[in-house]
Design a protein around this motif. Structure first.
Motif, PDB file in Angstrom:
ATOM      1  N   HIS B 274       7.810  -0.776  -2.172  1.00  0.00           N
ATOM      2  CA  HIS B 274       6.851  -1.359  -3.776  1.00  0.00           C
ATOM      3  C   HIS B 274       5.691  -0.532  -3.484  1.00  0.00           C
ATOM      4  O   HIS B 274       5.063  -0.470  -3.900  1.00  0.00           O
ATOM      5  CB  HIS B 274       6.302  -2.726  -3.437  1.00  0.00           C
ATOM      6  N   MET B 275       5.211  -0.295  -1.808  1.00  0.00           N
ATOM      7  CA  MET B 275       3.613   0.532  -1.670  1.00  0.00           C
ATOM      8  C   MET B 275       4.322   1.941  -1.706  1.00  0.00           C
ATOM      9  O   MET B 275       2.866   2.660  -2.521  1.00  0.00           O
ATOM     10  CB  MET B 275       3.326   0.417  -0.115  1.00  0.00           C
ATOM     11  N   LEU B 276       5.495   2.190  -2.046  1.00  0.00           N
ATOM     12  CA  LEU B 276       5.266   3.809  -2.480  1.00  0.00           C
ATOM     13  C   LEU B 276       5.211   3.770  -4.296  1.00  0.00           C
ATOM     14  O   LEU B 276       4.682   4.530  -4.325  1.00  0.00           O
ATOM     15  CB  LEU B 276       6.953   4.245  -2.693  1.00  0.00           C
ATOM     16  N   LEU B 277       5.860   2.793  -4.443  1.00  0.00           N
ATOM     17  CA  LEU B 277       5.591   2.870  -6.037  1.00  0.00           C
ATOM     18  C   LEU B 277       4.035   2.462  -6.908  1.00  0.00           C
ATOM     19  O   LEU B 277       3.428   2.772  -7.192  1.00  0.00           O
ATOM     20  CB  LEU B 277       7.145   1.285  -6.971  1.00  0.00           C
ATOM     21  N   LEU B 278       3.510   1.868  -5.857  1.00  0.00           N
ATOM     22  CA  LEU B 278       2.338   0.951  -6.148  1.00  0.00           C
ATOM     23  C   LEU B 278       1.745   2.338  -5.849  1.00  0.00           C
ATOM     24  O   LEU B 278       0.454   2.725  -7.177  1.00  0.00           O
ATOM     25  CB  LEU B 278       1.138  -0.248  -5.580  1.00  0.00           C
ATOM     26  N   GLY B 279       1.092   3.201  -4.756  1.00  0.00           N
ATOM     27  CA  GLY B 279       0.813   4.772  -4.762  1.00  0.00           C
ATOM     28  C   GLY B 279       1.280   5.357  -5.891  1.00  0.00           C
ATOM     29  O   GLY B 279       0.021   5.947  -6.255  1.00  0.00           O
ATOM     30  N   HIS B 280       2.032   5.774  -6.263  1.00  0.00           N
ATOM     31  CA  HIS B 280       2.395   6.502  -7.178  1.00  0.00           C
ATOM     32  C   HIS B 280       2.058   5.615  -8.632  1.00  0.00           C
ATOM     33  O   HIS B 280       1.410   7.175  -9.395  1.00  0.00           O
ATOM     34  CB  HIS B 280       4.029   6.471  -7.097  1.00  0.00           C
ATOM     35  N   ALA B 281       2.441   4.853  -8.814  1.00  0.00           N
ATOM     36  CA  ALA B 281       1.574   4.305 -10.110  1.00  0.00           C
ATOM     37  C   ALA B 281      -0.005   4.581  -9.729  1.00  0.00           C
ATOM     38  O   ALA B 281      -0.246   5.021 -11.192  1.00  0.00           O
ATOM     39  CB  ALA B 281       1.482   2.596  -9.812  1.00  0.00           C
ATOM     40  N   LEU B 283      -1.505   7.561  -8.750  1.00  0.00           N
ATOM     41  CA  LEU B 283      -1.099   8.758  -9.225  1.00  0.00           C
ATOM     42  C   LEU B 283      -0.895   9.159 -10.993  1.00  0.00           C
ATOM     43  O   LEU B 283      -1.279   9.900 -11.007  1.00  0.00           O
ATOM     44  CB  LEU B 283       0.040   9.694  -8.506  1.00  0.00           C
ATOM     45  N   GLU B 284      -0.456   8.384 -10.430  1.00  0.00           N
ATOM     46  CA  GLU B 284       0.212   8.532 -12.546  1.00  0.00           C
ATOM     47  C   GLU B 284      -1.205   7.942 -13.386  1.00  0.00           C
ATOM     48  O   GLU B 284      -1.161   9.030 -14.552  1.00  0.00           O
ATOM     49  CB  GLU B 284       1.530   7.771 -12.627  1.00  0.00           C
ATOM     50  N   ILE B 285      -1.689   7.156 -13.558  1.00  0.00           N
ATOM     51  CA  ILE B 285      -2.672   6.841 -14.042  1.00  0.00           C
ATOM     52  C   ILE B 285      -4.143   7.453 -13.908  1.00  0.00           C
ATOM     53  O   ILE B 285      -5.858   7.436 -14.384  1.00  0.00           O
ATOM     54  CB  ILE B 285      -3.326   5.384 -14.024  1.00  0.00           C
ATOM     55  N   GLY B 286      -4.243   8.418 -12.697  1.00  0.00           N
ATOM     56  CA  GLY B 286      -5.395   9.616 -12.536  1.00  0.00           C
ATOM     57  C   GLY B 286      -5.819   8.638 -11.784  1.00  0.00           C
ATOM     58  O   GLY B 286      -7.132   8.995 -11.684  1.00  0.00           O
ATOM     59  N   TYR B 287      -5.468   7.739 -10.520  1.00  0.00           N
ATOM     60  CA  TYR B 287      -6.369   6.896 -10.170  1.00  0.00           C
ATOM     61  C   TYR B 287      -5.365   8.035  -7.736  1.00  0.00           C
ATOM     62  O   TYR B 287      -4.877   6.967  -7.544  1.00  0.00           O
ATOM     63  CB  TYR B 287      -5.692   5.398  -9.752  1.00  0.00           C
ATOM     64  N   GLU B 288      -6.498   8.954  -7.881  1.00  0.00           N
ATOM     65  CA  GLU B 288      -5.103   9.741  -6.911  1.00  0.00           C
ATOM     66  C   GLU B 288      -6.285   9.087  -5.529  1.00  0.00           C
ATOM     67  O   GLU B 288      -5.055   9.013  -4.439  1.00  0.00           O
ATOM     68  CB  GLU B 288      -6.065  11.150  -6.657  1.00  0.00           C
ATOM     69  N   THR B 289      -7.356   8.223  -5.490  1.00  0.00           N
ATOM     70  CA  THR B 289      -7.431   7.679  -4.044  1.00  0.00           C
ATOM     71  C   THR B 289      -6.416   6.499  -3.731  1.00  0.00           C
ATOM     72  O   THR B 289      -6.176   6.150  -2.604  1.00  0.00           O
ATOM     73  CB  THR B 289      -9.023   6.884  -3.893  1.00  0.00           C
ATOM     74  N   LEU B 290      -6.282   5.422  -5.630  1.00  0.00           N
ATOM     75  CA  LEU B 290      -5.672   5.033  -4.493  1.00  0.00           C
ATOM     76  C   LEU B 290      -3.756   4.826  -4.615  1.00  0.00           C
ATOM     77  O   LEU B 290      -3.378   4.260  -2.820  1.00  0.00           O
ATOM     78  CB  LEU B 290      -4.735   3.694  -5.863  1.00  0.00           C
ATOM     79  N   PHE B 291      -3.498   6.306  -4.572  1.00  0.00           N
ATOM     80  CA  PHE B 291      -2.391   6.906  -4.214  1.00  0.00           C
ATOM     81  C   PHE B 291      -2.210   6.914  -2.580  1.00  0.00           C
ATOM     82  O   PHE B 291      -1.549   6.534  -1.984  1.00  0.00           O
ATOM     83  CB  PHE B 291      -1.814   7.927  -4.796  1.00  0.00           C
ATOM     84  N   HIS B 292      -3.533   7.839  -2.231  1.00  0.00           N
ATOM     85  CA  HIS B 292      -3.892   8.003  -1.044  1.00  0.00           C
ATOM     86  C   HIS B 292      -3.762   7.253  -0.086  1.00  0.00           C
ATOM     87  O   HIS B 292      -2.959   6.848   1.338  1.00  0.00           O
ATOM     88  CB  HIS B 292      -5.217   9.094  -0.333  1.00  0.00           C
ATOM     89  N   TYR B 293      -4.094   6.694  -0.563  1.00  0.00           N
ATOM     90  CA  TYR B 293      -4.915   4.984   0.774  1.00  0.00           C
ATOM     91  C   TYR B 293      -3.767   4.199   0.831  1.00  0.00           C
ATOM     92  O   TYR B 293      -3.274   3.237   1.570  1.00  0.00           O
ATOM     93  CB  TYR B 293      -5.729   3.567  -0.084  1.00  0.00           C
ATOM     94  N   MET B 294      -2.774   4.094  -0.425  1.00  0.00           N
ATOM     95  CA  MET B 294      -1.444   3.114  -0.527  1.00  0.00           C
ATOM     96  C   MET B 294      -0.469   3.709   0.763  1.00  0.00           C
ATOM     97  O   MET B 294      -0.480   3.264   1.214  1.00  0.00           O
ATOM     98  CB  MET B 294      -0.574   3.458  -1.995  1.00  0.00           C
ATOM     99  N   SER B 514       3.790   3.116 -18.379  1.00  0.00           N
ATOM    100  CA  SER B 514       4.844   2.498 -18.326  1.00  0.00           C
ATOM    101  C   SER B 514       6.169   2.931 -17.939  1.00  0.00           C
ATOM    102  O   SER B 514       6.221   2.237 -17.336  1.00  0.00           O
ATOM    103  CB  SER B 514       4.780   2.570 -19.898  1.00  0.00           C
ATOM    104  N   PHE B 515       6.397   3.928 -18.014  1.00  0.00           N
ATOM    105  CA  PHE B 515       7.335   4.749 -16.874  1.00  0.00           C
ATOM    106  C   PHE B 515       7.494   4.395 -15.413  1.00  0.00           C
ATOM    107  O   PHE B 515       8.076   3.593 -14.637  1.00  0.00           O
ATOM    108  CB  PHE B 515       7.336   6.437 -17.337  1.00  0.00           C
ATOM    109  N   VAL B 516       6.390   4.302 -14.748  1.00  0.00           N
ATOM    110  CA  VAL B 516       6.403   4.321 -13.897  1.00  0.00           C
ATOM    111  C   VAL B 516       5.758   2.969 -12.915  1.00  0.00           C
ATOM    112  O   VAL B 516       6.871   2.610 -11.736  1.00  0.00           O
ATOM    113  CB  VAL B 516       5.259   4.826 -13.063  1.00  0.00           C
ATOM    114  N   SER B 517       5.777   1.923 -14.224  1.00  0.00           N
ATOM    115  CA  SER B 517       5.853   0.621 -14.085  1.00  0.00           C
ATOM    116  C   SER B 517       7.267  -0.035 -14.207  1.00  0.00           C
ATOM    117  O   SER B 517       7.640  -0.899 -13.295  1.00  0.00           O
ATOM    118  CB  SER B 517       5.286   0.133 -15.324  1.00  0.00           C
ATOM    119  N   LEU B 518       8.337   0.830 -14.523  1.00  0.00           N
ATOM    120  CA  LEU B 518       9.966   0.837 -14.264  1.00  0.00           C
ATOM    121  C   LEU B 518      10.485   0.793 -12.967  1.00  0.00           C
ATOM    122  O   LEU B 518      11.382   0.340 -12.429  1.00  0.00           O
ATOM    123  CB  LEU B 518      10.711   1.068 -15.489  1.00  0.00           C
TER     124      LEU B 518
END
Lengths: 339, 527
Positions: B274-281, B283-294, B514-518
């Motif tokens: 789940h953490m991998l996915l939330l970080g990836h999400a 990245l997909e919406i252009g929120y790279e800081t969230l990705f790196h933190y997660m 929407s794709f990554v949310s699946l």
């Protein structure tokens, strides 16, 4: 009260002049400073995201942008089948050179690169040049014959329609306070930086600048998860290097415009030594502050969708730009009474 | 549960009466009904009526020599009822059930690809898994398939593959097989009008590895390590599901300490997935800081996996009859400390997801999947729970130690990308609680029992709630050390059909979100 704009003497085509244009504070200085700013941005972004950022090339990785650029210059130059060749080849170079040319009108070390190049109305010329250069960025994508590039290019134009008007209006507020449309006069007129007198206009200007510089939350033209590289998709080698450099110079130029209009340009207290050095120092420091500010905003926001960007531009930024101009007029009248 | 089953069986015999050929129970709470060819549609109809949340889990094909047996696994009343139909191998044809339950679409196409069964009346009987240049009459999962017969002949590039199909302003954008938004090799052709997506055509199978076929030529013990490699992220789920299905065939009961340790590793799997996915999400919406933190905060979870299993990703921890390693006391305190820290971090992220304006702008009301559509398309896991479908195998049909551990099933009613992400965020917190409870109440005793290598003839169905949803295994043993058939239905395979639904009519910029949310995992889909 008005500071004397330096370099009023007549100047021929001598060595000093050529050095000024090509080395300092002209082309070489701008290019190196652009790369330095790129490094600062990358470092700030990395530290904010809990990463290291560039570390290998030079002390703390400071030469990384230069290395990237040199690497791209050595790569194969591919012109894909079916592209509109002329536009494809020249758009990146034109856009880069127009951005660099715009610096001519900004006082950097207390004077313009070319002495006396300032005139009443150069603010409008610079903003127009920025628009034209942006149009060449659009053209580079449009000529690529690639759906990702085409969508990226149309996004550049769509977004440009949104932020350009608020940017112009916001730039008028300091012009009104200084009663001039020339960068040199506006910068020289700020005993107290306008950012402190009309902070709302400064804040809005920085936000609009984010859109102009295609940074988060407005970096839709090259949203890599949607449209790959946007208008850059088909570019390789030295043309890509020029496109990237053009973007980097644009960031520095945008920050420089903000510095000239709101932070008092290169002017500041001078101490021992030639004042030009101190002015350059103040200019660089102020510029780095603006760059850090934009980079901070980039890090804390997610990317908006293109329709949301337009909604923000037209429904929020434009009315607020008008309001802030009106407020600045009010402040200006009161401010001029005091002086 | 057993009362329920009897009721269902009664309803079934009332409806189709004499066309039921044979009824037998697979495991105590499961049943398998053999019906005449042609009666399967009525049987499926009856089963779907039993429960509002009913849907289809999988369609398993088994090669019986002269005939091909198709098993429709219907998920109803918290269990699986299987409808079994025989079709002749020559001229294999059967009526499609996609009109009854749209979620069967991909299952039927898969069976058609791998077993050569024609589903009459299927709306889109194209190839799903096999490449376009695969020969017409070679069906990989039939026992008589000969590899030497597979000779690919190159095809001309079809119109579909051209990137620009300029007809009436509609541009065909191909997302994948190589695309930065889709780091795994699958293709989605999006017909785009301006920034609006008009039509989506998915195509999977680019890295299909034939693991189901490979499993038939390996022993059960070897197969544990094979199925772990179906998906790296949720490898413990695959291993657990495989092992508990084999244990069901054998009739073996696992010691309770092993059940608890399995629960711990399953939940650790869920947290890091789940953490991998939330970080990836992010990245997909252009929120790279969230990705790196997660992803930074995900690292300690992998360290906990290492404490428990000795490995960071592929655990190789679970085996038939228990687990392969015991948990030491000092490791428990380390894991507990890590979990307490993680819990604090998660409450920060929860605030962020609830309050951050740009994040909400990009995920609220994006890719909305209504509850009706979710049920129709038979989606599973967080995708279903994000649309308000209350289902979770951990609660519905407890395995491992889940019947002894209290936990909440998270559901959100919004059905948008945000809800699906929030389900996962809350599930992480819930998983932390489960692990803490399990470690506190860890029973003493042996952690594995020895089992014979030869599995008695029989068949069983296993289900596990993997991070992405219900994971389904069907194993048939023929009394040797090698399985006769191993069927794996991964959660993403069930969820991928819903992408077509949520992307159409949306903005092209919303496609990644929407794709990554699946939480699609194509390593799973292309077994």
């Amino acid at each position: 009260m008005h500071r004397q704009v330096r370099g009023a003497s007549k100047m021929g085509l001598d060595i000093a002049f050529i050095l000024r244009v090509l080395v300092f504070p002209g082309f070489t200085f701008i290019l190196l400073f652009t790369m330095f700013c790129d490094w600062v941005e990358r470092k700030i972004e990395a530290r904010m995201q809990n990463r290291m950022g560039p570390t290998y090339t030079g002390p703390l990785g400071v030469f990384q942008p230069l290395a990237d650029c040199v690497k791209l210059l050595t790569k194969e130059d591919i012109v894909p089948f079916n592209v509109k060749e002329f536009a494809f080849k020249f758009a990146p170079i034109l856009s880069f050179s127009i951005f660099v040319f715009s610096f001519v009108f900004l006082p950097i070390d207390g004077a313009n690169i070319v002495f006396n190049s300032n005139f009443e109305g150069d603010l409008i010329i610079v903003l127009t040049l920025v628009s034209i250069a942006n149009f060449f960025l659009f053209l580079s994508g449009w000529s690529s014959f690639n759906p990702y590039s085409a969508i990226g290019a149309t996004r550049v134009l769509t977004q440009f329609l949104g932020y350009d008007i608020p940017l112009f209006i916001l730039a008028l507020a300091p012009a009104f306070l200084a009663k001039s449309l020339s960068f040199s006069v506006i910068a020289a007129d700020q005993d107290v930086p306008f950012a402190f007198i009309i902070p709302w206009a400064f804040v809005l200007f920085i936000i609009t600048l984010q859109a102009e510089l295609e940074k988060d939350p407005f970096d839709v033209p090259h949203a890599e998860t949607e449209i790959v590289g946007g208008y850059e998709t088909e570019y390789t080698g030295r043309r890509l290097a020029f496109l990237k450099l053009a973007k980097d110079v644009q960031i520095v130029l945008g920050a420089a415009i903000a510095v000239e209009l709101f932070l008092g340009g290169p002017y500041g207290p001078t101490f021992y030594g030639p004042s030009a050095l101190w002015y350059t120092l103040w200019f660089t420091l102020k510029l780095l502050v603006v760059v850090a500010l934009t980079e901070y905003l980039t890090c804390v926001f997610a990317r908006l969708r293109i329709d949301q960007v337009l909604a923000v531009n037209w429904k929020v930024l434009l009315p607020f730009a008008f309001l802030s101009l009106a407020a600045a007029v009010g402040v200006g009248l009161w401010f001029n009474l005091l002086r | 549960m057993s009362i329920n089953i009897n009721e269902i069986l009664k309803a079934l015999s009332d409806a189709i009466g004499e066309r039921v050929l044979q009824t037998k129970s697979l495991r105590p709470e499961k049943a398998c009904i053999q019906v005449e060819a042609g009666a399967h549609r009525d049987a499926v109809k009856v089963l779907l009526k039993q429960d509002g949340n009913a849907g289809i889990s999988a369609i398993t094909g088994v090669d019986l020599g002269e005939t091909i047996e198709l098993i429709y696994h219907i998920r109803t009343c918290n269990t699986i009822i299987s409808i079994r139909v025989d079709v002749p191998k020559e001229n294999a044809k059967i009526e499609s059930i996609t009109d009854l339950v749209p979620g069967a679409n991909f299952h039927e196409r898969e069976a058609s690809d791998l077993f050569g069964v024609t589903f009459e009346g299927h709306p889109n009987p194209k190839r799903l898994i096999l490449p376009e240049d695969w020969p017409e009459n070679v069906f990989p999962l039939r026992k008589d398939a000969v590899v030497a017969n597979v000779q690919s002949n190159s095809l001309p590039i079809s119109e579909d593959n051209m990137q620009v199909a300029a007809t009436e302003g509609v541009v065909n954008i191909v997302v994948g097989p190589q695309h930065p938004a889709l780091i795994e090799p699958e293709k989605f052709s999006l017909k785009v009008d301006g920034e609006i997506v008009k039509e989506v055509e998915p195509r999977i199978g680019y890295v299909h590895r034939g693991i189901e076929k490979a499993a038939e030529s390996r022993t059960y013990l070897q197969n544990i390590y094979l199925v772990e490699r179906i998906c790296g992220i949720c490898n413990a789920c695959h291993a657990t599901c495989f092992c508990q299905t084999v244990e069901a065939v054998m009739g073996v009961n696992v010691p309770s300490r092993a059940e608890y340790l399995r629960t711990v590793i399953l939940e650790l799997n869920r947290i890091h997935s789940h953490m991998l996915l939330l970080g990836h999400a992010g990245l997909e919406i252009g929120y790279e800081t969230l990705f790196h933190y997660m992803w930074r905060d995900r690292e300690p979870v992998l360290d906990m996996m290492e404490e428990l299993t000795g490995n960071r990703i592929i655990a190789s921890f679970i085996t038939i009859g228990g687990v392969r390693r015991d948990l030491k006391e000092e490791a428990i305190s380390k894991i507990n400390a890590g979990l307490a820290n993680l819990k604090k971090k998660m409450s920060f992220y929860r605030q962020l997801f609830e309050n951050d304006s740009t994040l909400k702008m990009r995920t609220r009301d994006v890719g909305v999947l209504s509850k009706q559509d979710a049920l129709k398309l038979c989606v599973v896991g967080p995708v279903a729970r994000g649309s308000g479908v209350d289902m979770d195998v951990r609660r519905d049909e407890p395995y491992a130690a889940y019947n002894e551990i209290p936990f909440r099933v998270i559901t959100y009613d919004e059905g948008d990308a945000w809800a699906r992400l929030m389900v996962r965020l809350d599930e992480i917190i819930e998983s932390i609680n489960i692990i803490q409870y399990a470690l506190e109440h860890l029973p003493s005793g042996p952690y594995r029992i020895r089992v014979p290598r030869i599995v008695p003839a029989g068949e069983a169905i296993g289900r596990v709630e993997a991070p992405r949803g219900e994971l389904f295994y069907y194993i048939k043993s023929n009394g040797t050390a090698f399985p006769e058939r191993v069927k794996v239905r991964t959660p993403t395979f069930a969820n991928i059909a819903s992408f077509v639904k949520i992307a159409e009519g949306g903005n092209i910029a919303d496609v990644p979100a929407s794709f990554v949310s699946l939480d699609p995992c194509f390593s799973c889909t292309d077994r």
